[in-house]
Design an enzyme around this catalytic site. Structure first.
Site, mmCIF file in Angstrom:
data_model
loop_
_atom_site.group_PDB
_atom_site.id
_atom_site.type_symbol
_atom_site.label_atom_id
_atom_site.label_comp_id
_atom_site.label_asym_id
_atom_site.label_seq_id
_atom_site.Cartn_x
_atom_site.Cartn_y
_atom_site.Cartn_z
ATOM 1 N N PHE A 3 57.807 9.607 -77.084
ATOM 2 C CA PHE A 3 58.045 10.377 -75.869
ATOM 3 C C PHE A 3 59.521 10.723 -75.741
ATOM 4 O O PHE A 3 60.391 9.858 -75.919
ATOM 5 C CB PHE A 3 57.624 9.584 -74.631
ATOM 6 C CG PHE A 3 56.151 9.415 -74.467
ATOM 7 C CD1 PHE A 3 55.413 10.319 -73.725
ATOM 8 C CD2 PHE A 3 55.500 8.339 -75.051
ATOM 9 C CE1 PHE A 3 54.044 10.160 -73.564
ATOM 10 C CE2 PHE A 3 54.133 8.170 -74.902
ATOM 11 C CZ PHE A 3 53.397 9.083 -74.162
ATOM 12 N N ASP A 4 59.793 11.978 -75.404
ATOM 13 C CA ASP A 4 61.116 12.335 -74.914
ATOM 14 C C ASP A 4 61.241 11.730 -73.511
ATOM 15 O O ASP A 4 60.223 11.396 -72.881
ATOM 16 C CB ASP A 4 61.239 13.853 -74.878
ATOM 17 C CG ASP A 4 62.581 14.315 -74.348
ATOM 18 O OD1 ASP A 4 63.598 13.707 -74.741
ATOM 19 O OD2 ASP A 4 62.611 15.248 -73.539
ATOM 20 N N LEU A 5 62.447 11.610 -73.015
ATOM 21 C CA LEU A 5 62.636 11.034 -71.678
ATOM 22 C C LEU A 5 62.793 12.116 -70.620
ATOM 23 O O LEU A 5 61.936 12.289 -69.752
ATOM 24 C CB LEU A 5 63.860 10.102 -71.677
ATOM 25 C CG LEU A 5 64.213 9.476 -70.321
ATOM 26 C CD1 LEU A 5 63.089 8.568 -69.831
ATOM 27 C CD2 LEU A 5 65.531 8.711 -70.413
ATOM 28 N N ASP A 6 63.911 12.857 -70.689
ATOM 29 C CA ASP A 6 64.206 13.864 -69.668
ATOM 30 C C ASP A 6 63.208 15.020 -69.729
ATOM 31 O O ASP A 6 63.033 15.653 -70.768
ATOM 32 C CB ASP A 6 65.618 14.406 -69.865
ATOM 33 C CG ASP A 6 66.679 13.347 -69.602
ATOM 34 O OD1 ASP A 6 66.369 12.372 -68.912
ATOM 35 O OD2 ASP A 6 67.813 13.506 -70.107
ATOM 36 N N ILE B 192 56.169 13.940 -78.240
ATOM 37 C CA ILE B 192 55.828 14.575 -76.965
ATOM 38 C C ILE B 192 57.113 14.908 -76.218
ATOM 39 O O ILE B 192 57.911 14.015 -75.932
ATOM 40 C CB ILE B 192 54.940 13.634 -76.125
ATOM 41 C CG1 ILE B 192 53.685 13.265 -76.912
ATOM 42 C CG2 ILE B 192 54.576 14.284 -74.799
ATOM 43 C CD1 ILE B 192 53.177 11.883 -76.627
#
Length: 511
Positions: free
Chosen positions: A7-10, A167
């Protein structure tokens, strides 16, 4: 379903809009640049900060370093928490983890900040691996971050790239995933637009956290035996066969009714053209028969029979097609490129010509009296009438039954691959002669595969219709006794079909 999720964060797990934009605004102000419009600064969300300052404001590398330092001056204690988790994210992560999936974060944000944010929002417990960039500017590109996340996730063992999704909400996430050779899921609820994600060629695109969770969990229940009821009971078989019987009964009733009508018209005064279209009145041809019908009458009768049969099963087919579309839509969110359609066309042409040449070269065509009789009936009519009947009307009616109802019904109680094989076998048996049976089985497999691959019933119709039109037109071409009918040509078309299907399967494994 894939078991490893990066997963990306922002813009994917959290909405950092206020924190990032106000910190960028703070950094720009230190250079004498006033930027009151925070929305204009949302383009800083996602890519590395140094690159953004240089790209959007023309900073030199040295100026960009200074701007990043000013940004972090405010971000370290204030901007980092001007952030909020997207609704539904904690529950989604909990559900994914409970299903045995392995979760990781791969963010362009410095790792120290990523860790603090995840801890602050109580999300860190869901991730076995967290990777971000370094404060000194190393490991800053998305592909480097993704690669490091994979190295840690697989503990430096062979990486199962086919079991990983990246993602994220921006093109940088997609490009980083593609550079490493894993599939990318774009989330359109973040800061990247649908157009940006499509242009970056995200493998899949979802529009909400709810859609993302459904997409990532698809297939989990079936693999664990929690959802899909296996096998066919007598009741299920009967429900499926009911539509088949209804189709055949109505079709035959309509054809019988057309014959009765034509018998009534035998002694009627008809326009000469219509009479010649329907009836054979030459005593030498009749040879004592009471009635004589032309090939046109037989094909017209078939056309009306197919229309009747198709209408009889239309409502059930429409319902199942719509249900299947809803159930599989998350697998087909990405718009297919033209390459996919061209590969399918190549597979269809190769299969149609390869199979027909194979049956001809093996001598099966000439050995089957039943097939010869069917062929004589189909091709004794006017070319245009036959083309419309067997190139358009019969494919529509048969697809409503075999893919619309039978295939879609079977895939509710068994895996799609098995449903494909059984529905195709029934399609072959339906033709009632072994030549068309063999051809029907293999073409049925291709048609069902096209349906599963594109998730669109119209693709099944298109392949079936195109195949029938191609065969019907070739029947009128004098090629049977030419060099075209040869083993080398047969093998070329067979290789075309296999090659195109293999390439399609590499692009997207539908089973």
């Amino acid at each position: 379903m894939k078991k490893y999720l990066l997963f990306d964060l922002d813009g994917t797990l959290t909405d950092p809009g206020v924190g990032i934009t106000t910190c960028v605004q703070y950094a720009l102000k230190s250079f004498g640049i006033e930027e009151p419009d925070l929305e204009k600064l949302e383009r800083f969300i996602g890519p590395p900060l140094r690159d953004s300052f240089m790209e959007f404001y023309g900073f030199s590398a040295e100026q960009a370093e200074e701007a990043v330092a000013k940004y972090r001056e405010r971000f370290h204690d204030t901007g980092i928490f001007e952030n909020e988790v997207y609704a539904g994210i904690p529950q989604m992560l909990k559900n994914l983890q409970s299903k045995g999936l392995f979760l990781a974060v791969a963010s362009s944000k410095p790792q120290v900040f990523v860790e603090r944010i995840l801890e602050h929002f109580d999300l860190r417990k869901y991730f076995s691996v967290v990777v971000g960039s370094e404060l000194d500017g190393s490991r800053e590109s998305k592909d480097e971050i993704v690669q490091e996340a994979l190295n840690r996730l697989f503990a430096y063992k062979p990486i199962q790239r086919g079991q990983v999704y990246m993602i994220g909400d921006r093109r940088f996430d997609v490009e980083g995933a593609r550079a490493i050779g894993i599939e990318a899921v774009g989330v359109a609820y973040g800061y990247g637009s649908m157009e940006e994600l499509k242009e970056a060629k995200a493998d899949y695109i979802v529009r909400s956290v709810e859609e993302l969770e459904k997409f990532l969990l698809r297939g989990v229940e079936e693999e664990k035996g929690e959802s899909r009821p296996e096998g066919l009971s007598f009741r299920r078989i009967w429900v499926m066969l009911y539509s088949f019987l209804l189709f055949m009964v109505v079709r035959n009733i309509v054809m019988y009714a057309v014959d009765l009508l034509c018998v009534q018209l035998w002694d009627a005064t008809l326009p000469a053209a219509l009479d010649a279209f329907l009836f054979v009145r030459d005593p030498e041809i009749l040879k004592g028969d009471q009635f004589g019908f032309t090939g046109n009458q037989g094909v017209l009768k078939s056309a009306l029979g197919f229309v009747g049969g198709g209408l009889a099963v239309w409502s059930n087919a429409k319902l199942l097609i719509q249900k299947t579309k809803e159930e599989t839509k998350l697998s087909h969110l990405r718009r297919e490129s033209w390459a996919g359609y061209l590969l399918l066309a190549g597979a269809a042409v190769g299969a149609v010509l390869g199979l027909n040449l194979l049956l001809e070269l093996l001598g099966l065509v000439n050995k089957s009296g039943a097939y010869q009789a069917v062929q004589e009936d189909q091709y004794s009519a006017a070319f245009l009438l036959g083309l419309i009947t067997f190139g358009v009307i019969s494919p529509v009616a048969e697809e409503l039954l075999f893919r619309g109802i039978i295939h879609n019904y079977l895939r509710r109680f068994m895996k799609p691959k098995l449903a494909l094989l059984i529905s195709s076998a029934l399609f072959g048996i339906y033709h009632m002669n072994y030549v068309q049976g063999i051809y029907g089985f293999f073409m049925g497999c291709l048609i069902a595969y096209a349906y599963e691959y594109f998730g669109d019933f119209k693709m099944a119709l298109a392949v079936h219709a195109a195949a029938n039109i191609l065969v019907y037109c070739l029947t009128y071409a004098p090629i049977v006794n030419t060099a075209f009918v040869s083993w080398p040509v047969c093998l070329v078309f067979a290789a075309l079909a296999v090659g195109c299907l293999g390439t399609l399967n590499k692009r997207k494994n539908v089973f």
